[in-house]
Design a protein around this motif. Structure first.
Motif: not given
Length: 527
Positions: A217-226, A248-258
């Protein structure tokens, strides 16, 4: 999963939340009660929480399945696994004959580690078509194999100097491509878009089907461009009252960290009941069975090179420091123990610079982590989500071909993680392996491989511990344990509907407990 009320015969629901639990009179103090006995012969547990999966687990079935294991698609159809390269070529030929002339042929789920034949190469795929571009994604999604037509599209030849473009003894590309730097040019030209597989409306609905079949009933999308337009679609689809899944989507890390931190915090403000935003996913190394994970000495038993960094160690440190300082929770992919070490060091450094006791950062997969690394994680407040399914799906191969029997005995060491006092979840990484929390729990409890051997008996856990890991433990890794993960007053009325009590069956039969459906916010949906 609530120690105060470990089991009950009745649960009262109002406004989508749990109002009371106990016996048939538990809700009487709240006024008029409607008694619903439709699930009287079933067992309710907290809705399962899948803390590491990907939304393309539904739409990936748009491509041709070429895997070794039998799999069931979102509609419930069984696809027979393929045990030889001849079987793979035969299925692809059949599908290729039905494609429009200008369409590429794309497959998924393949894994050469199970096949006794030569490693899949362009020569095999050229037997399917020498003119139509063909790309076969491996089950781990860290590698692919393509035919000569696809290589030509990307301009890959003997003169290519791109890390991950595998070459044969004659100096020409074999067709195998490892990790994103080598794969992306092919993906772009053939229209293989993980974003499209995840973010279109039909893909989101298909993902809900996959989850419901598993009692999730609760799921992730663990690398999403969003992207903004993707989020608009997701909010529209999930806004339907009949949509019975919390994502629960997680934004995929790319580019400038800030800039990444700012984007994550901005997204967090758009969260709804069914879409929870604000976390970021980092990809560090690759996969163990693809020999692209970063492992410590003594390396791979076959002498293969030590993997590929998807993020260089310096980039990992910089990104962890920026996101931690900004108050952004991180989910960090670490398969090999060298990758785990680099990330633990980076997080420790970030915490010294900016204390944040409730960060809740999670190491995802953590397959080769040892007791010393778990101890360090406990001291730093880091949580782990271990890939228990690997024990059955790849355990024999890891012992024989990748890291050797000694280290394979402690792969996905859930016992050691719990003994270190860590918050622990276990997962499927769907579609890498099928979503099915009860199967994942079975893997952690029994640690059986496909050949039937027990891989590391000292790392087995109990059934109650495994059930905790697929409910409250997973909810804690998502910082949602105040809302889901246990049947407790005030929490969401989300349940998995089961055909038997998983505590009452033989632990060897845990994976066979039937999922009858789910209850989401008090709304019952049976399969």
């Amino acid at each position: 999963m609530d120690p105060t009320v470990p089991e009950a015969t009745h649960v009262a629901v109002r406004d989508g939340r749990i109002l009371a639990l106990g016996d048939a009179t538990c809700a009487d103090p709240w006024g008029a009660v409607v008694h619903d006995t439709s699930l009287a012969d079933a067992v309710l547990m907290p809705g399962f929480v899948e803390g590491h999966a990907h939304m393309m687990a539904g739409a990936i079935w748009d491509y041709a399945y070429t895997g070794y294991h039998d799999r069931i698609d979102p509609e419930g159809r069984m696809w027979t696994g393929l045990s030889t390269l001849g079987d793979v070529v035969a299925r692809l030929r059949k599908i290729e004959a039905e494609l429009p002339p200008d369409a590429p042929l794309i497959g998924w789920g393949f894994d050469p580690i199970f096949l006794p034949d030569d490693r899949l190469g362009r020569a095999h795929l050229d037997q399917v078509s020498a003119t139509r571009p063909i790309a076969i994604l491996f089950s781990n999604f860290h590698l692919m194999c393509v035919n000569s037509a696809a290589l030509a599209l990307a301009g890959y030849d003997a003169n290519t100097d791109v890390k991950g473009v595998v070459k044969g003894p004659d100096g020409t590309p074999t067709g195998e491509l490892q990790e994103m730097a080598a794969m992306f040019p092919i993906m772009r030209r053939l229209g293989i878009d993980f974003r499209a597989l995840s973010q279109r409306a039909s893909a989101i609905r298909s993902y809900a089907q996959v989850a419901q079949r598993a009692g999730v009933t609760t799921v992730t999308d663990l690398f999403s461009q969003l992207e903004d337009e993707d989020l608009d679609v997701m909010l529209t689809v999930t806004g339907d009252d009949a949509f019975a899944l919390r994502i629960v989507p997680a934004l995929g890390a790319s580019g400038d960290p800030s800039a990444l931190a700012a984007r994550a915090l901005s997204l967090k403000g758009r969260s709804t009941d069914k879409v929870r935003l604000g976390a970021v996913k980092l990809m560090t190394d690759g996969s163990i069975q693809g020999w692209t994970a970063r492992v410590r000495w003594p390396g791979y038993v076959g002498g293969q090179p030590n993997g590929i960094w998807n993020m260089a160690p310096d980039q990992i440190r910089t990104t962890c420091a920026a996101l931690h300082a900004a108050g952004v929770q991180m989910h960090i992919h670490v398969n090999g123990d060298e990758a785990s070490e680099v990330v633990i060091d980076a997080l420790a450094e970030a915490m010294r610079a900016a204390p944040w006791p409730d960060h809740g950062h999670v190491l995802q997969h953590g397959q080769m982590m040892d007791a010393a690394q778990f101890r360090r994680c406990a001291g730093l407040g880091i949580r782990v989500n271990l890939f228990a399914n690997h024990l059955w799906y790849f355990g024999d191969q890891h012992a024989a071909l990748t890291i050797g029997n000694d280290r394979a005995q402690r792969m996905d060491a859930v016992r050691s993680a719990l003994d270190a006092g860590l918050t622990v979840a276990i997962h499927s990484d769907a579609p890498v392996t099928p979503m099915g929390p009860l199967f994942t729990a079975w893997c952690a409890v029994n640690r059986r491989t496909m050949s039937g051997q027990v891989l590391g008996s000292a790392q087995r856990i109990t059934v109650p511990e495994a059930l905790h890991a697929i409910t409250l433990g997973a909810a804690q890794t998502l910082k949602l344990d105040h809302e889901v993960g246990s049947v407790s007053v005030g929490k969401r009325a989300d349940f998995a509907v089961l055909g038997a009590d998983p505590r009452a069956v033989d632990p060897e039969a845990l994976r066979d407990v039937t999922v009858l459906g789910t209850v989401f916010g008090g709304r019952v949906t049976l399969l």
